[in-house]
Write an enzyme that holds these catalytic residues in place. Structure first.
Site, PDB file in Angstrom:
ATOM      1  N   LYS A   1      43.549  36.054  55.090  1.00  0.00           N
ATOM      2  CA  LYS A   1      42.922  35.003  54.305  1.00  0.00           C
ATOM      3  C   LYS A   1      41.511  34.781  54.806  1.00  0.00           C
ATOM      4  CE  LYS A   1      46.393  32.092  54.597  1.00  0.00           C
ATOM      5  NZ  LYS A   1      46.890  30.717  54.691  1.00  0.00           N
TER       6      LYS A   1
ATOM      7  N   THR B   1      33.670  44.819  35.848  1.00  0.00           N
ATOM      8  CA  THR B   1      33.869  43.510  35.234  1.00  0.00           C
ATOM      9  C   THR B   1      32.734  42.572  35.610  1.00  0.00           C
ATOM     10  OG1 THR B   1      36.239  43.891  35.333  1.00  0.00           O
ATOM     11  CG2 THR B   1      35.541  41.638  34.948  1.00  0.00           C
TER      12      THR B   1
ATOM     13  N   HIS C   1      44.135  38.723  32.061  1.00  0.00           N
ATOM     14  CA  HIS C   1      42.741  39.154  32.035  1.00  0.00           C
ATOM     15  C   HIS C   1      42.276  38.952  30.600  1.00  0.00           C
ATOM     16  CE1 HIS C   1      39.076  41.051  32.880  1.00  0.00           C
ATOM     17  NE2 HIS C   1      39.456  42.263  33.205  1.00  0.00           N
TER      18      HIS C   1
ATOM     19  N   ARG D   1      37.521  36.366  39.533  1.00  0.00           N
ATOM     20  CA  ARG D   1      38.415  37.513  39.656  1.00  0.00           C
ATOM     21  C   ARG D   1      39.120  37.351  40.993  1.00  0.00           C
ATOM     22  NH1 ARG D   1      39.364  43.208  38.706  1.00  0.00           N
ATOM     23  NH2 ARG D   1      38.698  42.734  36.592  1.00  0.00           N
TER      24      ARG D   1
END
Lengths: 434, 180, 319
Positions: free
Chosen positions: C82, C55, C134, C104
């Site tokens: 995180k 992508t 998407h 993304r």
């Protein structure tokens, strides 16, 4: 000795207009009151007088997460919200699973003095669900703990739950259950339904709550003990509680203001301020909860006040912590959702937010008492016409994670007295006490 | 002077003259490719091609005519609302070594033609590029001139020149309007 | 268009404009000089919180062919640990002057938060958020279908076509995007999946649901058959697996030669990639002349060029 206080022309429970005389922390007269020499006289025309509110479900975060809330900031938030007693949940760090921790929380609450802080003890050591904590020691400590909960986590193991229910009978305690099937909610982010399907957020099925509620009601019946179910969120849970009560099982249930007002539609913003455990459900669940609060199936309204530091909410939904502030907004939300809609009277509010929680928490010798001569002067004055717009930054909590930011609430507490001492006075009264 | 400046007959005569000029300038039309700039340059290019075919029997009007959309080459893309991109078609043989005649309806600042020249550069390497326009209204902002002009119309900057063509508008006309 | 976050936000006209623009972009990609000056001076940031080389390079190619400057920003951080917060990343990109952010992310809603958090001025283009959406994938799918199955594609929608999407609908942003987009474009959508991989609450979706591929082949005249990738983690995890075994999945949902031959002659086979050959699709089906899987990749660049053009070319604030 503090000066006597005369609260003039308040509407008691929203029913009858009367004046209240407070002397030495006790209500000494109700009705036509002649102000004694040197008394503070407060004009309460248009205000509702309620017994001081009792929150059976508060997270004060101290010890451990003082960046989100402390016993002091949480006490201040509570007093501003009209509460005179809060039950502090055990999921602190260290966990409140020993007499030492609960005594520390209890005495810190006393020191601050804005609200009576009653610690809730953990059911299992470290909230791990493996070994019973020393509940007896906590019960016999200075904190005199009667409610035990692993809140935040469910007491999932049915054998542990059974033992806990049996064990607390020793000192007339109760198990306060956070009903959540852990396996059915692994990774769950929001109510499982049409909105979660569309948003691609992992679903949290209603049955994950209902199955535990049903199990625990049956366990309580079987061992003849007392279970209190926290934050009911689904119509199915309401049905089960209704059934259990009809059967004579010793079960009590609570609902939170947010589950009585908000729905899973809020998640469409992906704003983690709406992420809470259990999740916000559908409108038909909200309607069922409101009906259950009105008909007595649900015994109490409690806040599940859950402060979180900004970084735990200012992030992706899936990474955010569960929970929202509630202490200062609860009265306004309940007025908006239930009183102004005609579902509840202020008399009902007194029952749901003061008398019943005090009874369940075994503090009804001090709190949730009638507004009558000889009773402790724990009094909340509510102005049902003081509309205000919620702003997280203006709240007394250290954290600001309210889901009601920008929302107008119709009313709020304007004065709170704890044993005759004003713990909160809105600006309109500050002069009177000067 | 505002109102209709050219009628159908005027436009027809102008196109016929330009067709002759193109043939004359290029010693015939064998290498000529006409690229119309949408929207209204495109029907004008087809009409010119038909007229050239009448003059030069070996000239295939369909094969030698194409469209050149210049949207993606404009220098004012970020100053105007988003424009839809039009079609670009060039003869199958390409434009290398051809004489490309750009055809537009109104020649004004020269910025459209500047964009067209850039677009052509990405399509191939013609031997020469010439410009035919139905109307030249002046106010050039770039050093570009037209090779073939239907009519010079002096205008004020605030005025508007609208060209209507039968194929898109149902009539042939050049109309001068007062600015707003 | 200010952002492209979800196909649910697209009207029929929006969708057709994107597809028509993509067709023009595709035409430019057949030229010798494929680079256009259109977005000169614009900065496009590819912000990838989740690895997806395919992508990313598709968006990178699209932006570069429009002459935009491209910055690739790979932000580490998973749902478990995180890393830098979304907010801090957004503020960094704002400081860099990003005109568009292609994002993304592993978390559903991250693109929406980036667009609406008030941290960024640029356009946000969702390149896949969690199990949510998407949009450019479904636009390239629609573009590919329109090219193959609609005789006069320019300006046209997909009315009259039946599209079957087979596989893990529950966790698929491709399925969610396609259901809305294909419906908006007038196609009939049939989802084919084991009931464990169909979301609870699917009822309002504008589509049919059936539970085996054979059933779909019998009941519908399928024009396009889209096979979704089966993620490995859905099959493992003991009691948490969504179906009993890969073999059983292949037996009920896999596209093999026999099933391929039961499709109408004109039908095409699609897959968003990367494929698990032998699981959801056999080599015979993947490599057959009906397979347009490789073409989907090429069309991806054209569709992303169109999306970038439409997001960035207008004046700021213009519709």
């Amino acid at each position: 000795m503090s000066r006597p206080i005369v609260i003039e022309n308040a509407s008691l429970y929203g029913d009858t207009t009367a004046s209240i005389l407070v002397e030495d922390g006790v209500i000494t007269a109700v009705g036509e009151v002649a102000a004694p020499e040197g008394a503070v006289v407060v004009d309460a025309t248009g205000l509702i007088a309620l017994p001081g509110l009792v929150d059976l479900h508060t997270h004060l975060r101290e010890p451990g997460r003082e960046d989100a809330e402390t016993i002091e900031t949480g006490s201040r938030a509570a007093s501003r919200g009209g509460w005179t007693a809060v039950f502090a949940m055990a999921n602190t760090n260290p966990v409140a699973d020993t007499a030492g921790v609960v005594e520390q929380v209890w005495s810190r609450g006393r020191e601050i003095g804005l609200v009576d802080v009653f610690p809730v003890g953990a059911v299992t050591v470290g909230l791990k669900g493996e070994h019973l904590s020393e509940m007896g020691a906590m019960a016999h400590s200075k904190a005199n703990v009667r409610l035990f909960s692993d809140d935040g986590v469910c007491v999932y193991d049915p054998v542990i739950m059974r033992r806990a229910l049996e064990y607390v009978k020793t000192f007339d305690g109760a198990i306060v259950q956070h009903a959540q099937d852990l396996r059915l909610t692994e990774g769950s982010q929001m109510h499982e339904g049409e909105v979660s399907a569309e948003l691609g957020l992992a679903g949290w099925p209603a049955v994950a709550e209902e199955s535990i509620v049903a199990r625990d009601a049956l366990l309580a019946e079987h061992v003849g003990s007392r279970v209190h179910v926290q934050h009911l969120s689904t119509a199915g849970s309401v049905e089960i509680i209704r059934w259990a009560k009809a059967r004579g099982i010793s079960v009590t249930a609570e609902a939170t203001p947010h589950h009585l007002l908000l729905t899973d539609e809020s998640a469409r913003t992906y704003d983690p301020l709406f992420k809470v455990n259990p999740p916000l459900r559908t409108q038909s669940d909200v309607d069922a909860l409101r009906a259950a609060v009105a008909d007595g199936t649900i015994d109490i309204i409690a806040t599940d006040h859950a402060p979180h530091a900004a970084e735990d909410k200012d992030c992706e939904w899936a990474a955010a912590s569960f929970g929202m502030l509630g202490l200062e907004t609860a009265l306004g939300v309940i007025q908006k959702a239930l009183v102004d809609t005609g579902a509840l009277t202020w008399r009902d509010v007194a029952r749901l937010m003061s008398e019943n929680p005090a009874r369940i928490g075994k503090v009804d010798d001090q709190h949730g008492r009638p507004l009558a001569e000889g009773e402790p002067a724990n009094i909340t004055l509510v102005d049902p016409a003081a509309a205000w717009t919620v702003d997280g930054a203006q709240l007394a909590s250290r954290a600001s994670n309210t889901p009601y930011g920008g929302m107008e609430l119709p009313g709020r507490a304007v004065a709170t007295l704890l044993r005759g001492e004003p713990t909160y006075l809105s600006p309109r009264f500050e002069g009177a006490f000067a | 002077m505002t109102g209709t400046i050219m009628g159908a007959a005027d436009i027809s005569r102008a196109l016929t003259r330009i067709a002759h000029e193109i043939v004359e300038r290029n010693d015939g039309a064998l290498d000529v490719v006409l690229l119309g700039i949408p929207s209204r340059g495109l029907p004008l290019a087809h009409r010119l091609a038909q007229r050239i075919a009448e003059i030069e029997p070996g000239f295939d009007a369909d094969v030698a005519t194409g469209a050149l959309d210049i949207t993606m080459y404009r220098d004012d893309l970020f100053k105007n609302p988003t424009r839809a991109i039009g079609t670009t078609t060039v003869p199958a043989a390409g434009i290398d070594d051809a004489v490309v005649v750009l055809v537009d309806d109104v020649f004004h600042t020269g910025r459209t033609i500047r964009a067209a020249l850039d677009a052509i550069r990405d399509l191939g390497r013609p031997r020469a590029v010439q410009l035919a326009t139905l109307v030249d209204r002046g106010h050039r902002e770039l050093p570009i001139r037209a090779d073939f002009v239907g009519k010079n119309i002096p205008t004020a900057r605030s005025e508007r020149v609208d060209v209507h063509v039968e194929e898109l508008d149902g009539e042939d006309a050049v109309i001068l309007r007062k600015g707003e | 268009m200010r952002h492209l976050l979800s196909t649910k936000d697209l009207s029929r006209d929006d969708a057709i404009l994107i597809l028509d623009t993509a067709a023009q972009m595709a035409a430019t990609q057949e030229r010798e000089v494929r680079k256009l000056p259109t977005l000169r001076g614009k900065t496009v940031v590819n912000l990838f919180f989740e690895d997806s080389t395919r992508t990313r390079i598709s968006f990178e190619a699209a932006a570069k062919r429009l002459s935009a400057d491209v910055i690739n920003f790979s932000a580490k951080g998973s749902s478990v640990s995180k890393g830098e917060s979304l907010k801090d990343t957004a503020l960094t990109l704002q400081a860099m002057g990003a005109d568009a952010v292609v994002v993304r992310h592993w978390a559903s809603g991250a693109a929406y938060q980036l667009a609406h958090g008030g941290w960024l001025h640029g356009s946000v283009l969702n390149a896949g958020d969690g199990t949510h959406q998407h949009p450019t994938q479904s636009l390239l799918d629609a573009f590919t279908m329109r090219r193959h199955l609609v005789s006069d594609p320019t300006g046209a929608d997909l009315a009259g076509l039946t599209v079957a999407i087979v596989g893990d609908v529950l966790h698929s942003r491709v399925a969610r995007s396609n259901v809305h987009l294909l419906h908006t474009l007038g196609a009939k959508v049939v989802l084919v999946a084991p009931a464990t991989l169909v979301p609870v609450g699917i009822e309002p979706w504008p589509c049919d649901v059936v539970h085996t591929l054979d059933q779909a082949l019998e009941a519908y005249e399928i024009d396009a058959l889209m096979m979704l990738r089966v993620q490995r983690e859905r099959m493992t995890g003991g009691g948490s697996a969504f179906f009993p075994s890969p073999a059983e999945y292949t037996r009920l949902f896999g596209l093999d030669g026999d099933r391929l031959r039961r499709l109408p002659d004109h039908a095409i086979v699609m897959h968003p990639g990367p494929m698990n050959r032998g699981l959801e699709i056999s080599a015979e089906a993947a490599d057959s002349p009906r397979s347009v899987i490789v073409e989907q990749v090429a069309n991806g660049v054209a569709v992303r060029m169109a999306a970038l053009y439409l997001l960035l070319a207008g004046e700021e604030g213009a519709q």
